[in-house]
Design a protein around this motif. Structure first.
Motif, mmCIF file in Angstrom:
data_model
loop_
_atom_site.group_PDB
_atom_site.id
_atom_site.type_symbol
_atom_site.label_atom_id
_atom_site.label_comp_id
_atom_site.label_asym_id
_atom_site.label_seq_id
_atom_site.Cartn_x
_atom_site.Cartn_y
_atom_site.Cartn_z
ATOM 1 N N MET A 40 -0.521 75.157 64.439
ATOM 2 C CA MET A 40 -1.371 74.616 63.188
ATOM 3 C C MET A 40 -0.290 73.433 62.836
ATOM 4 O O MET A 40 0.968 73.523 62.987
ATOM 5 N N GLU A 41 -0.688 72.264 62.306
ATOM 6 C CA GLU A 41 -0.252 71.179 62.168
ATOM 7 C C GLU A 41 -0.543 70.604 60.717
ATOM 8 O O GLU A 41 -1.970 70.541 60.507
ATOM 9 N N ILE A 42 0.194 70.078 59.812
ATOM 10 C CA ILE A 42 -0.153 69.560 58.743
ATOM 11 C C ILE A 42 0.177 68.031 58.767
ATOM 12 O O ILE A 42 1.421 67.723 58.836
ATOM 13 N N LEU A 43 -0.811 67.246 58.789
ATOM 14 C CA LEU A 43 -0.604 65.599 59.026
ATOM 15 C C LEU A 43 -1.122 64.940 57.653
ATOM 16 O O LEU A 43 -2.025 65.289 57.168
ATOM 17 N N GLU A 44 -0.106 63.607 57.571
ATOM 18 C CA GLU A 44 -1.029 62.869 56.560
ATOM 19 C C GLU A 44 -1.904 62.173 57.108
ATOM 20 O O GLU A 44 -1.977 61.765 58.056
ATOM 21 N N LEU A 45 -3.083 61.698 56.210
ATOM 22 C CA LEU A 45 -4.170 61.091 56.636
ATOM 23 C C LEU A 45 -4.096 59.816 55.677
ATOM 24 O O LEU A 45 -3.981 59.921 54.729
ATOM 25 N N LYS A 46 -4.459 58.732 56.744
ATOM 26 C CA LYS A 46 -4.530 57.511 55.970
ATOM 27 C C LYS A 46 -5.973 56.957 56.042
ATOM 28 O O LYS A 46 -6.176 55.909 55.110
ATOM 29 N N LYS A 47 -6.943 57.666 56.700
ATOM 30 C CA LYS A 47 -8.256 57.062 56.706
ATOM 31 C C LYS A 47 -8.975 58.417 56.971
ATOM 32 O O LYS A 47 -8.363 59.497 57.424
ATOM 33 N N ASP A 48 -10.294 58.010 57.020
ATOM 34 C CA ASP A 48 -11.396 59.176 57.536
ATOM 35 C C ASP A 48 -11.213 60.343 56.644
ATOM 36 O O ASP A 48 -10.941 61.541 57.179
ATOM 37 N N PHE A 49 -10.874 60.238 55.345
ATOM 38 C CA PHE A 49 -10.728 61.582 54.508
ATOM 39 C C PHE A 49 -11.690 62.409 54.605
ATOM 40 O O PHE A 49 -12.961 61.752 54.466
ATOM 41 N N PRO A 50 -11.465 63.688 54.758
ATOM 42 C CA PRO A 50 -12.799 64.700 54.670
ATOM 43 C C PRO A 50 -13.560 64.820 53.139
ATOM 44 O O PRO A 50 -13.316 65.865 52.474
ATOM 45 N N LEU A 51 -14.286 63.675 52.586
ATOM 46 C CA LEU A 51 -14.797 63.732 51.367
ATOM 47 C C LEU A 51 -15.639 65.047 51.352
ATOM 48 O O LEU A 51 -15.537 65.306 49.850
ATOM 49 N N ASP A 52 -16.373 65.550 52.122
ATOM 50 C CA ASP A 52 -17.073 66.613 51.861
ATOM 51 C C ASP A 52 -16.658 67.538 51.227
ATOM 52 O O ASP A 52 -16.723 68.362 50.338
ATOM 53 N N LEU A 53 -15.384 67.898 51.836
ATOM 54 C CA LEU A 53 -14.274 69.092 51.612
ATOM 55 C C LEU A 53 -13.760 68.934 50.274
ATOM 56 O O LEU A 53 -13.720 69.697 49.236
ATOM 57 N N LEU A 54 -13.266 67.646 49.808
ATOM 58 C CA LEU A 54 -12.557 67.235 48.708
ATOM 59 C C LEU A 54 -13.519 67.414 47.570
ATOM 60 O O LEU A 54 -13.215 67.838 46.467
ATOM 61 N N LEU A 55 -14.896 67.168 47.848
ATOM 62 C CA LEU A 55 -15.909 67.303 46.780
ATOM 63 C C LEU A 55 -16.249 68.543 46.427
ATOM 64 O O LEU A 55 -16.802 68.764 45.404
ATOM 65 N N GLU A 56 -15.712 69.656 47.283
ATOM 66 C CA GLU A 56 -16.067 71.115 46.848
ATOM 67 C C GLU A 56 -15.017 71.360 45.790
ATOM 68 O O GLU A 56 -15.292 71.988 45.017
ATOM 69 N N ALA A 57 -13.816 70.729 45.617
ATOM 70 C CA ALA A 57 -12.846 71.175 44.863
ATOM 71 C C ALA A 57 -12.885 70.343 43.538
ATOM 72 O O ALA A 57 -12.573 70.567 42.541
ATOM 73 N N ASP A 58 -13.498 69.090 43.951
ATOM 74 C CA ASP A 58 -13.902 68.266 42.520
ATOM 75 C C ASP A 58 -15.144 67.538 42.670
ATOM 76 O O ASP A 58 -15.119 66.582 43.399
ATOM 77 N N PRO A 59 -16.109 67.854 41.959
ATOM 78 C CA PRO A 59 -17.431 67.267 42.134
ATOM 79 C C PRO A 59 -17.632 65.926 41.952
ATOM 80 O O PRO A 59 -18.678 65.366 42.135
ATOM 81 N N ASN A 60 -16.826 65.258 41.236
ATOM 82 C CA ASN A 60 -16.794 63.759 40.715
ATOM 83 C C ASN A 60 -16.324 62.959 41.766
ATOM 84 O O ASN A 60 -15.158 62.590 41.795
ATOM 85 N N GLN A 61 -17.301 62.288 42.423
ATOM 86 C CA GLN A 61 -16.796 61.354 43.673
ATOM 87 C C GLN A 61 -16.183 60.235 42.998
ATOM 88 O O GLN A 61 -15.192 59.706 43.814
ATOM 89 N N GLU A 62 -16.530 59.779 41.998
ATOM 90 C CA GLU A 62 -15.664 58.379 41.389
ATOM 91 C C GLU A 62 -14.300 58.925 41.461
ATOM 92 O O GLU A 62 -13.348 58.131 41.642
ATOM 93 N N TYR A 63 -14.031 60.069 40.723
ATOM 94 C CA TYR A 63 -12.496 60.562 40.461
ATOM 95 C C TYR A 63 -11.855 60.805 41.774
ATOM 96 O O TYR A 63 -10.914 60.230 42.315
#
Length: 151
Positions: free
Chosen positions: A1-24
């Motif tokens: 397993m590896e933890i990497l910093e992302l600079k692009k192609d963020f997993p917006l679908d997953l992030l929106l599960e934790a915070d449903p406000n896309q603008e934020y």
């Protein structure tokens, strides 16, 4: 397993599960650092993600932590939190903060087990900042529970 910093192609679908406000979410993605946990099975499957945001001198906030549903309750959230604590400390940060909803009992328990302490409630945070009511576990997300850990 590896933890990497992302600079692009963020997993917006997953992030929106934790915070449903896309603008934020889009706002703090522009200002923060995004880290993702990938599996080692050769497919580099995304397991989870978190976002760190510098809020003031010596302080960062873990503003989003999300684990894909099929990987929840298997220790991956704890692994990402420990990584966030380590990276923050290495960056000279003295305090890592996090906020979660009053109805987010699983995440609240996880933060407490990882050494965070509750500092205060931001009453009616979700009613003030989100256009529609949010419900979790049959309970309205109304107040923000604020926690911190001194590094």
């Amino acid at each position: 397993m590896e933890i990497l910093e992302l600079k692009k192609d963020f997993p917006l679908d997953l992030l929106l599960e934790a915070d449903p406000n896309q603008e934020y979410v889009e706002d703090y993605l522009e200002r923060g650092q995004v880290f993702a946990l990938f599996g080692r099975d050769g497919t580099a499957e995304l397991i989870g993600v978190y976002v760190l945001l510098k809020t003031r001198p010596g302080t960062m906030e873990l503003v989003n932590l999300a684990i894909r549903e099929e990987f929840r309750r298997k220790g991956y959230g704890k692994r990402l939190i420990k990584d966030a604590l380590k990276r923050s400390k290495q960056a000279g940060i003295r305090t890592l903060e996090v906020g979660t909803a009053n109805s987010s009992l699983g995440p609240l328990e996880l933060y407490l087990k990882c050494g965070f302490r509750m500092t205060h409630l931001d009453l009616d945070f979700f009613r003030r900042h989100y256009p529609e009511p949010i419900f979790e576990n049959g309970v309205e997300c109304r107040d923000m529970v604020r926690l911190k850990q001194d590094l």
